[in-house]
Design a protein around this motif. Sequence first.
Motif, PDB file in Angstrom:
ATOM      1  N   VAL A 206       0.842  -1.201   0.000  1.00 28.35           N
ATOM      2  CA  VAL A 206       0.000   0.000   0.000  1.00 28.35           C
ATOM      3  C   VAL A 206       0.874   1.247   0.000  1.00 28.35           C
ATOM      4  CG1 VAL A 206      -1.642   1.343   1.391  1.00 28.35           C
ATOM      5  CG2 VAL A 206      -1.990  -1.118   1.069  1.00 28.35           C
ATOM      6  N   ILE A 207       1.898   1.257   0.823  1.00 29.12           N
ATOM      7  CA  ILE A 207       2.799   2.411   0.899  1.00 29.12           C
ATOM      8  C   ILE A 207       3.461   2.658  -0.453  1.00 29.12           C
ATOM      9  CG2 ILE A 207       4.969   3.264   1.879  1.00 29.12           C
ATOM     10  CD1 ILE A 207       4.152   1.900   4.529  1.00 29.12           C
ATOM     11  N   GLU A 208       3.910   1.615  -1.110  1.00 30.16           N
ATOM     12  CA  GLU A 208       4.621   1.766  -2.385  1.00 30.16           C
ATOM     13  C   GLU A 208       3.735   2.335  -3.494  1.00 30.16           C
ATOM     14  OE1 GLU A 208       7.826   1.427  -3.506  1.00 30.16           O
ATOM     15  OE2 GLU A 208       8.227   1.449  -1.365  1.00 30.16           O
ATOM     16  N   GLN A 209       2.428   2.262  -3.350  1.00 30.28           N
ATOM     17  CA  GLN A 209       1.511   2.787  -4.371  1.00 30.28           C
ATOM     18  C   GLN A 209       1.246   4.280  -4.190  1.00 30.28           C
ATOM     19  OE1 GLN A 209       0.567   0.932  -6.969  1.00 30.28           O
ATOM     20  NE2 GLN A 209       1.855  -0.639  -6.041  1.00 30.28           N
ATOM     21  N   GLN A 210       1.729   4.867  -3.108  1.00 31.97           N
ATOM     22  CA  GLN A 210       1.462   6.270  -2.814  1.00 31.97           C
ATOM     23  C   GLN A 210       2.489   7.179  -3.482  1.00 31.97           C
ATOM     24  OE1 GLN A 210       1.346   6.597   1.452  1.00 31.97           O
ATOM     25  NE2 GLN A 210      -0.319   5.122   1.640  1.00 31.97           N
ATOM     26  N   PRO A 211       2.112   8.446  -3.692  1.00 34.47           N
ATOM     27  CA  PRO A 211       3.082   9.427  -4.193  1.00 34.47           C
ATOM     28  C   PRO A 211       4.253   9.551  -3.224  1.00 34.47           C
ATOM     29  CG  PRO A 211       0.855  10.309  -4.281  1.00 34.47           C
ATOM     30  CD  PRO A 211       0.783   9.023  -3.512  1.00 34.47           C
ATOM     31  N   LEU A 212       5.384  10.005  -3.720  1.00 34.89           N
ATOM     32  CA  LEU A 212       6.624  10.021  -2.958  1.00 34.89           C
ATOM     33  C   LEU A 212       6.503  10.712  -1.597  1.00 34.89           C
ATOM     34  CD1 LEU A 212       9.560   9.214  -2.862  1.00 34.89           C
ATOM     35  CD2 LEU A 212      10.125  11.349  -4.031  1.00 34.89           C
ATOM     36  N   ALA A 213       5.936  11.886  -1.537  1.00 35.77           N
ATOM     37  CA  ALA A 213       5.839  12.606  -0.257  1.00 35.77           C
ATOM     38  C   ALA A 213       4.997  11.826   0.744  1.00 35.77           C
ATOM     39  CB  ALA A 213       5.258  13.992  -0.469  1.00 35.77           C
ATOM     40  N   GLU A 214       3.888  11.274   0.292  1.00 34.90           N
ATOM     41  CA  GLU A 214       3.036  10.477   1.177  1.00 34.90           C
ATOM     42  C   GLU A 214       3.728   9.175   1.563  1.00 34.90           C
ATOM     43  OE1 GLU A 214      -0.908   9.981  -0.447  1.00 34.90           O
ATOM     44  OE2 GLU A 214      -0.910  12.055  -1.140  1.00 34.90           O
ATOM     45  N   ARG A 215       4.470   8.623   0.640  1.00 36.35           N
ATOM     46  CA  ARG A 215       5.208   7.386   0.906  1.00 36.35           C
ATOM     47  C   ARG A 215       6.241   7.596   2.013  1.00 36.35           C
ATOM     48  NH1 ARG A 215       8.371   5.439  -4.086  1.00 36.35           N
ATOM     49  NH2 ARG A 215       6.525   6.366  -4.995  1.00 36.35           N
ATOM     50  N   ALA A 216       6.941   8.717   1.948  1.00 37.11           N
ATOM     51  CA  ALA A 216       7.947   9.014   2.976  1.00 37.11           C
ATOM     52  C   ALA A 216       7.296   9.126   4.348  1.00 37.11           C
ATOM     53  CB  ALA A 216       8.684  10.300   2.622  1.00 37.11           C
ATOM     54  N   ALA A 217       6.180   9.807   4.431  1.00 35.82           N
ATOM     55  CA  ALA A 217       5.468   9.949   5.704  1.00 35.82           C
ATOM     56  C   ALA A 217       4.953   8.595   6.192  1.00 35.82           C
ATOM     57  CB  ALA A 217       4.323  10.937   5.563  1.00 35.82           C
ATOM     58  N   ALA A 218       4.466   7.775   5.286  1.00 33.96           N
ATOM     59  CA  ALA A 218       3.951   6.458   5.663  1.00 33.96           C
ATOM     60  C   ALA A 218       5.070   5.553   6.164  1.00 33.96           C
ATOM     61  CB  ALA A 218       3.234   5.813   4.475  1.00 33.96           C
ATOM     62  N   TYR A 219       6.235   5.607   5.522  1.00 32.29           N
ATOM     63  CA  TYR A 219       7.383   4.824   6.006  1.00 32.29           C
ATOM     64  C   TYR A 219       7.834   5.306   7.385  1.00 32.29           C
ATOM     65  CZ  TYR A 219       8.315   1.939   1.903  1.00 32.29           C
ATOM     66  OH  TYR A 219       8.235   1.007   0.901  1.00 32.29           O
ATOM     67  N   ALA A 220       7.801   6.605   7.608  1.00 34.54           N
ATOM     68  CA  ALA A 220       8.174   7.138   8.918  1.00 34.54           C
ATOM     69  C   ALA A 220       7.201   6.650   9.987  1.00 34.54           C
ATOM     70  CB  ALA A 220       8.217   8.659   8.884  1.00 34.54           C
ATOM     71  N   ALA A 221       5.909   6.659   9.670  1.00 33.01           N
ATOM     72  CA  ALA A 221       4.906   6.176  10.618  1.00 33.01           C
ATOM     73  C   ALA A 221       5.073   4.685  10.877  1.00 33.01           C
ATOM     74  CB  ALA A 221       3.502   6.467  10.088  1.00 33.01           C
ATOM     75  N   LEU A 222       5.356   3.915   9.838  1.00 35.16           N
ATOM     76  CA  LEU A 222       5.584   2.479   9.997  1.00 35.16           C
ATOM     77  C   LEU A 222       6.810   2.231  10.870  1.00 35.16           C
ATOM     78  CD1 LEU A 222       4.904  -0.451   9.348  1.00 35.16           C
ATOM     79  CD2 LEU A 222       6.260  -0.200   7.245  1.00 35.16           C
ATOM     80  N   HIS A 223       7.859   2.997  10.649  1.00 32.31           N
ATOM     81  CA  HIS A 223       9.067   2.876  11.464  1.00 32.31           C
ATOM     82  C   HIS A 223       8.746   3.120  12.929  1.00 32.31           C
ATOM     83  CE1 HIS A 223      12.474   4.658  13.595  1.00 32.31           C
ATOM     84  NE2 HIS A 223      13.171   3.707  13.001  1.00 32.31           N
ATOM     85  N   ASP A 224       7.997   4.174  13.204  1.00 33.21           N
ATOM     86  CA  ASP A 224       7.640   4.500  14.585  1.00 33.21           C
ATOM     87  C   ASP A 224       6.825   3.378  15.221  1.00 33.21           C
ATOM     88  OD1 ASP A 224       8.985   6.878  14.272  1.00 33.21           O
ATOM     89  OD2 ASP A 224       7.153   8.079  13.995  1.00 33.21           O
ATOM     90  N   GLU A 225       5.865   2.834  14.471  1.00 25.72           N
ATOM     91  CA  GLU A 225       5.030   1.740  14.988  1.00 25.72           C
ATOM     92  C   GLU A 225       5.867   0.499  15.285  1.00 25.72           C
ATOM     93  OE1 GLU A 225       1.497  -1.282  13.553  1.00 25.72           O
ATOM     94  OE2 GLU A 225       1.767   0.592  12.458  1.00 25.72           O
ATOM     95  N   LEU A 226       6.747   0.131  14.365  1.00 25.55           N
ATOM     96  CA  LEU A 226       7.584  -1.050  14.573  1.00 25.55           C
ATOM     97  C   LEU A 226       8.555  -0.847  15.734  1.00 25.55           C
ATOM     98  CD1 LEU A 226       8.293  -2.064  10.877  1.00 25.55           C
ATOM     99  CD2 LEU A 226       6.712  -3.153  12.491  1.00 25.55           C
ATOM    100  N   ALA A 227       9.079   0.366  15.887  1.00 22.04           N
ATOM    101  CA  ALA A 227       9.980   0.654  17.009  1.00 22.04           C
ATOM    102  C   ALA A 227       9.241   0.530  18.335  1.00 22.04           C
ATOM    103  CB  ALA A 227      10.572   2.054  16.857  1.00 22.04           C
TER     104      ALA A 227
END
Length: 57
Positions: free
Chosen positions: A24-45
């Motif tokens: 799902v993240i990979e289908q998003q535009p770059l700016a949204e993708r970066a924010a989604a990866y940051a949120a995923l990182h925070d959740e996994l941490a």
Amino acid sequence: MSFDIADAAGADARREDLLSTLEVIEQQPLAERAAAYAALHDELARRLEAGPRDGSA
């Protein structure tokens, strides 16, 4: 620590959930993708920090 079929099934389900999230993240535009990866990182941490401690580390 015991490892059984339920543990393996749970691990498989978590892996599939993560892969679905990444797709799902990979289908998003770059700016949204970066924010989604940051949120995923925070959740996994948070999950990692909240996980059980075995005392061997």
